[in-house]
Write a protein that holds these residues in place. Structure first.
Motif, PDB file in Angstrom:
ATOM      1  N   MET A  89       0.347  -1.236  -0.231  1.00  0.00           N
ATOM      2  CA  MET A  89      -0.059   0.005  -0.088  1.00  0.00           C
ATOM      3  C   MET A  89       0.599   1.126  -0.255  1.00  0.00           C
ATOM      4  SD  MET A  89      -3.610   1.023   2.326  1.00  0.00           S
ATOM      5  CE  MET A  89      -2.019   1.456   3.911  1.00  0.00           C
ATOM      6  N   ASN A  90       0.233   1.661  -0.579  1.00  0.00           N
ATOM      7  CA  ASN A  90       1.348   3.325  -0.687  1.00  0.00           C
ATOM      8  C   ASN A  90       1.481   4.494   0.665  1.00  0.00           C
ATOM      9  OD1 ASN A  90       1.906   6.446  -1.128  1.00  0.00           O
ATOM     10  ND2 ASN A  90       0.723   5.701  -3.444  1.00  0.00           N
ATOM     11  N   GLU A  91       2.568   4.705   1.081  1.00  0.00           N
ATOM     12  CA  GLU A  91       3.041   4.842   2.855  1.00  0.00           C
ATOM     13  C   GLU A  91       1.212   6.352   2.055  1.00  0.00           C
ATOM     14  OE1 GLU A  91       7.006   5.864   3.134  1.00  0.00           O
ATOM     15  OE2 GLU A  91       6.788   6.122   4.780  1.00  0.00           O
ATOM     16  N   ILE A  92       1.264   6.656   1.465  1.00  0.00           N
ATOM     17  CA  ILE A  92       0.685   7.852   1.763  1.00  0.00           C
ATOM     18  C   ILE A  92      -0.502   7.662   2.894  1.00  0.00           C
ATOM     19  CG2 ILE A  92      -1.268   9.792   0.815  1.00  0.00           C
ATOM     20  CD1 ILE A  92       0.689   9.233  -1.902  1.00  0.00           C
ATOM     21  N   TYR A  93      -1.118   6.780   2.771  1.00  0.00           N
ATOM     22  CA  TYR A  93      -2.438   6.467   3.468  1.00  0.00           C
ATOM     23  C   TYR A  93      -2.423   5.613   4.399  1.00  0.00           C
ATOM     24  CZ  TYR A  93      -3.466   8.298  -1.591  1.00  0.00           C
ATOM     25  OH  TYR A  93      -4.379   8.393  -2.572  1.00  0.00           O
ATOM     26  N   THR A  94      -1.411   5.671   5.206  1.00  0.00           N
ATOM     27  CA  THR A  94      -1.001   4.480   6.121  1.00  0.00           C
ATOM     28  C   THR A  94      -1.658   5.143   7.622  1.00  0.00           C
ATOM     29  OG1 THR A  94       0.596   6.235   6.389  1.00  0.00           O
ATOM     30  CG2 THR A  94       1.328   3.983   6.126  1.00  0.00           C
ATOM     31  N   ARG A  95      -2.055   6.654   7.522  1.00  0.00           N
ATOM     32  CA  ARG A  95      -3.481   7.390   8.951  1.00  0.00           C
ATOM     33  C   ARG A  95      -4.076   6.824   8.555  1.00  0.00           C
ATOM     34  NH1 ARG A  95      -0.078   9.832  11.755  1.00  0.00           N
ATOM     35  NH2 ARG A  95      -2.457  10.167  13.194  1.00  0.00           N
ATOM     36  N   ASN A  96      -4.179   6.315   6.903  1.00  0.00           N
ATOM     37  CA  ASN A  96      -6.214   6.191   6.858  1.00  0.00           C
ATOM     38  C   ASN A  96      -6.762   5.764   7.619  1.00  0.00           C
ATOM     39  OD1 ASN A  96      -6.483   8.210   4.355  1.00  0.00           O
ATOM     40  ND2 ASN A  96      -6.846   6.513   2.858  1.00  0.00           N
ATOM     41  N   VAL A  97      -8.708   5.841   7.935  1.00  0.00           N
ATOM     42  CA  VAL A  97      -9.107   4.989   8.897  1.00  0.00           C
ATOM     43  C   VAL A  97      -9.271   3.389   8.396  1.00  0.00           C
ATOM     44  CG1 VAL A  97     -11.824   4.725   8.938  1.00  0.00           C
ATOM     45  CG2 VAL A  97     -10.630   6.708   8.943  1.00  0.00           C
ATOM     46  N   PRO A  98      -9.041   2.536   8.837  1.00  0.00           N
ATOM     47  CA  PRO A  98      -9.171   1.423   8.333  1.00  0.00           C
ATOM     48  C   PRO A  98      -9.874   1.026   7.338  1.00  0.00           C
ATOM     49  CG  PRO A  98      -8.461   1.200  10.699  1.00  0.00           C
ATOM     50  CD  PRO A  98      -8.895   2.374   9.917  1.00  0.00           C
ATOM     51  N   GLY A  99      -9.415   0.283   5.983  1.00  0.00           N
ATOM     52  CA  GLY A  99     -10.563  -0.198   5.243  1.00  0.00           C
ATOM     53  C   GLY A  99     -11.162   0.757   4.211  1.00  0.00           C
ATOM     54  N   MET A 100     -10.341   1.786   3.808  1.00  0.00           N
ATOM     55  CA  MET A 100     -11.315   2.884   3.690  1.00  0.00           C
ATOM     56  C   MET A 100     -10.214   3.313   2.224  1.00  0.00           C
ATOM     57  SD  MET A 100     -10.472   6.686   5.393  1.00  0.00           S
ATOM     58  CE  MET A 100      -9.857   8.028   3.996  1.00  0.00           C
ATOM     59  N   THR A 101      -8.547   2.893   2.598  1.00  0.00           N
ATOM     60  CA  THR A 101      -7.849   3.245   0.718  1.00  0.00           C
ATOM     61  C   THR A 101      -8.309   1.774   0.150  1.00  0.00           C
ATOM     62  OG1 THR A 101      -6.209   3.898   2.911  1.00  0.00           O
ATOM     63  CG2 THR A 101      -5.067   3.144   0.736  1.00  0.00           C
ATOM     64  N   GLU A 102      -8.441   0.313   0.130  1.00  0.00           N
ATOM     65  CA  GLU A 102      -9.130  -0.245  -0.570  1.00  0.00           C
ATOM     66  C   GLU A 102     -10.055  -0.118  -1.709  1.00  0.00           C
ATOM     67  OE1 GLU A 102      -8.081  -0.781   2.890  1.00  0.00           O
ATOM     68  OE2 GLU A 102      -6.173  -1.374   2.174  1.00  0.00           O
ATOM     69  N   VAL A 103     -10.400   0.332  -0.505  1.00  0.00           N
ATOM     70  CA  VAL A 103     -12.607   1.307  -1.392  1.00  0.00           C
ATOM     71  C   VAL A 103     -12.300   2.182  -2.130  1.00  0.00           C
ATOM     72  CG1 VAL A 103     -14.955   1.791  -0.794  1.00  0.00           C
ATOM     73  CG2 VAL A 103     -13.640   0.086  -0.137  1.00  0.00           C
ATOM     74  N   LEU A 104     -11.691   3.001  -1.734  1.00  0.00           N
ATOM     75  CA  LEU A 104     -11.295   4.496  -2.258  1.00  0.00           C
ATOM     76  C   LEU A 104     -10.880   4.495  -3.453  1.00  0.00           C
ATOM     77  CD1 LEU A 104     -11.556   7.388   0.282  1.00  0.00           C
ATOM     78  CD2 LEU A 104     -13.633   5.830  -1.142  1.00  0.00           C
ATOM     79  N   SER A 105      -9.580   3.480  -3.573  1.00  0.00           N
ATOM     80  CA  SER A 105      -8.847   2.660  -4.510  1.00  0.00           C
ATOM     81  C   SER A 105      -8.935   2.682  -5.631  1.00  0.00           C
ATOM     82  CB  SER A 105      -7.636   2.341  -4.267  1.00  0.00           C
ATOM     83  OG  SER A 105      -8.132   0.907  -4.370  1.00  0.00           O
ATOM     84  N   LYS A 106     -10.757   1.799  -5.299  1.00  0.00           N
ATOM     85  CA  LYS A 106     -10.768   1.654  -6.646  1.00  0.00           C
ATOM     86  C   LYS A 106     -12.006   2.455  -7.127  1.00  0.00           C
ATOM     87  CE  LYS A 106      -9.902  -3.129  -5.335  1.00  0.00           C
ATOM     88  NZ  LYS A 106     -10.204  -4.029  -3.763  1.00  0.00           N
ATOM     89  N   ALA A 107     -13.025   3.236  -6.734  1.00  0.00           N
ATOM     90  CA  ALA A 107     -13.422   3.960  -7.317  1.00  0.00           C
ATOM     91  C   ALA A 107     -13.181   5.444  -8.068  1.00  0.00           C
ATOM     92  CB  ALA A 107     -13.966   4.400  -5.500  1.00  0.00           C
ATOM     93  N   SER A 108     -14.806   5.156  -8.465  1.00  0.00           N
ATOM     94  CA  SER A 108     -14.031   6.569  -9.272  1.00  0.00           C
ATOM     95  C   SER A 108     -15.313   7.488  -9.252  1.00  0.00           C
ATOM     96  CB  SER A 108     -14.836   6.232 -10.896  1.00  0.00           C
ATOM     97  OG  SER A 108     -14.469   7.461 -12.177  1.00  0.00           O
TER      98      SER A 108
END
Lengths: 197, 67
Positions: A1-20
């Motif tokens: 996972m991109n280090e930018i998102y290490t402080r994100n809320v758990p689960g959100m990075t995976e969902v948002l990376s697939k969204a448009s």
């Protein structure tokens, strides 16, 4: 996972990376919402605006002095890629018409309505709702004047969402803090809706 | 009395009630609106012809400029 998102809320990075996400209008609402969405982890955005950056935009929009005279979509696209170089930003740099909506935004999961004029907000919401009745559209409605934070809310009517105070207009003048709050209410709601999908 | 609700207010309903007439009754004189009847968005060009069904749930949002 991109280090930018290490402080994100758990689960959100995976969902948002697939969204448009689509953004119609790259002014005070659209530019600030776009930045928050990319910081949150959205990588696929479609941004539309026909305008160029003017000095009078700098009191609330996510542009800098060096951007004056340049197309908003081009400046914003570059700025978003400076936050995350993996972003894929599609730009539409002409004035949006009803007939453009399906072609420009047909593939997005959610649309942010960030137009300036009430007339434009109306036709965009009407067009979106008739073409994509179950897909959410998040509109900015009531961002003028000062303060009154307690009046800001999200109003939901089916798949239509309205963020703002619902009663103030730009004729009262526009204050960066209030415009940015509403832009971020829109971005925050979009993230929440994508997570709930 | 037959009724509908408009933004959660109970309003008297008459056979043949259009959106244009309803907006007059409600004194919603704002030029830019979004109108939904029972979840269905009614376009501005339908305001004069669309007949509001009895017992409808009508939502009207005033659109404010600024973006």
């Amino acid at each position: 996972m991109n280090e930018i998102y290490t402080r994100n809320v758990p689960g959100m990075t995976e969902v948002l990376s697939k969204a448009s996400v689509g953004i119609a209008g790259c002014g005070g609402l659209g530019s600030n919402a776009a930045v928050s969405l990319v910081r949150a982890g959205v990588k696929d955005l479609v941004i539309a605006d026909f305008d160029v950056v003017e000095k009078s935009n700098l009191n609330r929009q996510y542009y800098f002095l060096k951007d004056i005279g340049k197309k908003k979509v081009e400046v914003l696209s570059d700025r978003l890629k400076e936050i995350n170089s993996e972003c894929k930003i599609k730009v539409f740099d002409k004035k949006l018409e009803r007939s453009d909506i399906s072609g420009v935004f047909g593939d997005v999961d959610i649309l942010i309505e960030a137009f300036d004029k009430a007339e434009s907000k109306q036709w965009l919401i009407e067009e979106w709702s008739s073409k994509f009745p179950s897909r959410p559209i998040v509109s900015g409605n009531g961002i003028g004047g000062l303060g009154k934070n307690e009046k800001l809310s999200v109003k939901k009517i089916g798949s239509l969402y309205f963020c703002g105070d619902g009663e103030s207009s730009e004729e009262e003048g526009l204050c960066s803090a209030k415009v940015s709050i509403v832009a971020n209410m829109q971005a925050s709601l979009v993230i929440e809706l994508l997570m709930d999908k | 009395m037959s009724k509908i609700t408009v933004n959660d207010n109970v309003v008297e309903w008459n056979d043949g009630l259009t959106i244009t007439e309803l907006l007059k009754i409600m004194k919603y004189t704002f030029p830019m609106l979004i109108v939904k009847v029972n979840g269905e968005l009614i376009r501005k060009d339908q305001y004069g012809t669309y007949l509001v069904p009895e017992n409808s749930d009508v939502k009207v949002v005033h659109l404010m400029s600024g973006g």
